[in-house]
Design an enzyme around this catalytic site. Sequence first.
Site, PDB file in Angstrom:
ATOM      1  N   GLU A  16       0.650  -1.123  -0.177  1.00  0.00           N
ATOM      2  CA  GLU A  16      -0.410  -0.152  -0.256  1.00  0.00           C
ATOM      3  C   GLU A  16       1.112   1.029   0.187  1.00  0.00           C
ATOM      4  O   GLU A  16       0.636   2.629   0.328  1.00  0.00           O
ATOM      5  CB  GLU A  16      -0.806   0.017   1.392  1.00  0.00           C
ATOM      6  CG  GLU A  16      -2.184  -1.216   1.518  1.00  0.00           C
ATOM      7  CD  GLU A  16      -2.988  -1.213   0.132  1.00  0.00           C
ATOM      8  OE1 GLU A  16      -3.372  -0.495  -0.220  1.00  0.00           O
ATOM      9  OE2 GLU A  16      -3.769  -2.544   0.611  1.00  0.00           O
TER      10      GLU A  16
ATOM     11  N   HIS B  85      -2.338   2.293   8.234  1.00  0.00           N
ATOM     12  CA  HIS B  85      -4.279   1.330   7.928  1.00  0.00           C
ATOM     13  C   HIS B  85      -3.853  -0.375   8.407  1.00  0.00           C
ATOM     14  O   HIS B  85      -3.403  -1.158   8.921  1.00  0.00           O
ATOM     15  CB  HIS B  85      -3.596   0.890   6.400  1.00  0.00           C
ATOM     16  CG  HIS B  85      -4.189  -0.339   6.057  1.00  0.00           C
ATOM     17  ND1 HIS B  85      -5.433  -0.162   5.833  1.00  0.00           N
ATOM     18  CD2 HIS B  85      -4.434  -1.419   4.988  1.00  0.00           C
ATOM     19  CE1 HIS B  85      -5.996  -1.042   5.097  1.00  0.00           C
ATOM     20  NE2 HIS B  85      -5.038  -1.913   5.124  1.00  0.00           N
TER      21      HIS B  85
ATOM     22  N   HIS C  11      -6.846  -3.556   9.989  1.00  0.00           N
ATOM     23  CA  HIS C  11      -8.736  -3.995   9.583  1.00  0.00           C
ATOM     24  C   HIS C  11      -9.273  -3.852  10.897  1.00  0.00           C
ATOM     25  O   HIS C  11      -8.953  -5.166  11.216  1.00  0.00           O
ATOM     26  CB  HIS C  11      -7.834  -5.704   9.166  1.00  0.00           C
ATOM     27  CG  HIS C  11      -7.563  -5.196   7.811  1.00  0.00           C
ATOM     28  ND1 HIS C  11      -6.824  -6.830   7.410  1.00  0.00           N
ATOM     29  CD2 HIS C  11      -7.097  -4.208   6.669  1.00  0.00           C
ATOM     30  CE1 HIS C  11      -6.281  -6.320   5.556  1.00  0.00           C
ATOM     31  NE2 HIS C  11      -6.116  -4.633   5.676  1.00  0.00           N
TER      32      HIS C  11
ATOM     33  N   GLU D 178     -17.193  11.308  23.290  1.00  0.00           N
ATOM     34  CA  GLU D 178     -16.242  11.075  22.670  1.00  0.00           C
ATOM     35  C   GLU D 178     -15.346  12.001  21.591  1.00  0.00           C
ATOM     36  O   GLU D 178     -14.487  12.425  20.564  1.00  0.00           O
ATOM     37  CB  GLU D 178     -14.702  10.650  22.668  1.00  0.00           C
ATOM     38  CG  GLU D 178     -13.725  10.262  23.497  1.00  0.00           C
ATOM     39  CD  GLU D 178     -12.724   9.210  23.877  1.00  0.00           C
ATOM     40  OE1 GLU D 178     -13.697   8.679  23.452  1.00  0.00           O
ATOM     41  OE2 GLU D 178     -11.357   9.439  23.873  1.00  0.00           O
TER      42      GLU D 178
ATOM     43  N   HIS E  77     -12.756  -3.658   3.677  1.00  0.00           N
ATOM     44  CA  HIS E  77     -11.459  -4.022   4.401  1.00  0.00           C
ATOM     45  C   HIS E  77     -11.049  -2.738   4.922  1.00  0.00           C
ATOM     46  O   HIS E  77     -10.428  -3.920   5.875  1.00  0.00           O
ATOM     47  CB  HIS E  77     -10.931  -3.117   2.419  1.00  0.00           C
ATOM     48  CG  HIS E  77      -8.899  -3.506   2.738  1.00  0.00           C
ATOM     49  ND1 HIS E  77      -8.896  -4.060   1.446  1.00  0.00           N
ATOM     50  CD2 HIS E  77      -8.478  -3.310   3.405  1.00  0.00           C
ATOM     51  CE1 HIS E  77      -7.433  -3.864   1.522  1.00  0.00           C
ATOM     52  NE2 HIS E  77      -7.113  -3.606   2.842  1.00  0.00           N
TER      53      HIS E  77
HETATM   54  O1  2HA Z   1      -1.855  -7.210   3.341  1.00  0.00           O
HETATM   55  O2  2HA Z   1      -3.510  -4.860   4.764  1.00  0.00           O
HETATM   56  O3  2HA Z   1      -3.991  -3.104   2.168  1.00  0.00           O
HETATM   57  C1  2HA Z   1      -1.363  -5.476   3.418  1.00  0.00           C
HETATM   58  C2  2HA Z   1      -2.578  -5.224   3.488  1.00  0.00           C
HETATM   59  C3  2HA Z   1      -3.427  -4.632   2.403  1.00  0.00           C
HETATM   60 ZN    ZN Z   2      -5.293  -3.656   4.017  1.00  0.00          ZN
END
Ligand code: 2HA
Ligand code: ZN
Length: 290
Positions: free
Chosen positions: A122, A145, A147, A175, A216
């Site tokens: 990414e 980033h 998940h 908050e 995602h």
């Molecule tokens: O594997 O999260 O978006 C890494 C990630 C790709």
């Molecule tokens: Zn990801």
Amino acid sequence: MKVLDSELMKGYARMAMDGYNWGWHERNGGNLSYRMKSEEVEELKEDFRYDGEWQSIGWQAGDENAFPGLAGEYFMVSGSGKYFRNIELDPAANVCILQLNETGDRFRIVWGLVKGGRPTSELPTHLANLEVCKARDPQIRVVYHCHPTNTIALTFVLPLDSRVFTREIYEMATECPIVFPEGIGIVPWMLCGGKLIGDATAEIMKTQDVAVWAHHGAFCCGYDFDLTFGLMHTVEKAAEILVKVLSMSPNKLNTIQPDQFRQLNAPFGVQINEKFLYEKKDGRIGQLPE
Ligand code: 2HA
Ligand code: ZN
């Protein structure tokens, strides 16, 4: 100083482990980037090597990535295919420091990834975000980033509309609008890892600190590791409450009203964006503004 002994490396590894422990980094999921301060570069330079080859930033066919606003800068970035749960154990094998060239369209690795590999898949999104964030506020250095389970779950049942998503999250915790008064941006499902999704995310990051990728994960930015992790944690906590509420009922009997949100502005020194404070007809969760 050695990178491995630096406060920067410790803070980076701690954030990675925190995210892993919250369950936001299954397998090699997620990535973390940090735009280094010049004094950090100066302090750690003796540990860098400058014989790495210059590489192109995009890895998907047709991607031409250039980030002139970040030319010459250094970044600490997680490795592609590396697991967050291993970062603290062996930072040098799972993380790298890279430098952009003077036109911002090539990078070279100056430290780390000692067992081989590339920076995160990414990278185009991270650099696109870091570039617009730097232009918005030069103090923003972290892009993260992950998940996060509940935030992702909501992308299956809420309209993929920044106003609705933000408002429903806001109502779950007082908050929230104080921590992110510009709300959450939404990227519909797109192919990850490329320039298109990077550009779509950066468009959001021009004004907002949180972008959710439907089905995602999420991206957020901040001045430092504490603020950035805390922001993601706040969003995901509110998302978890919303998932629990939705599991009991599609309607809310009680909630925070627009005028009550407005009362937060002055005492907390924020200006909650009015586009999230629309009137609702009833307690149904996920209704669009009129
Ligand atoms: O594997 O999260 O978006 C890494 C990630 C790709
Ligand atoms: Zn990801």
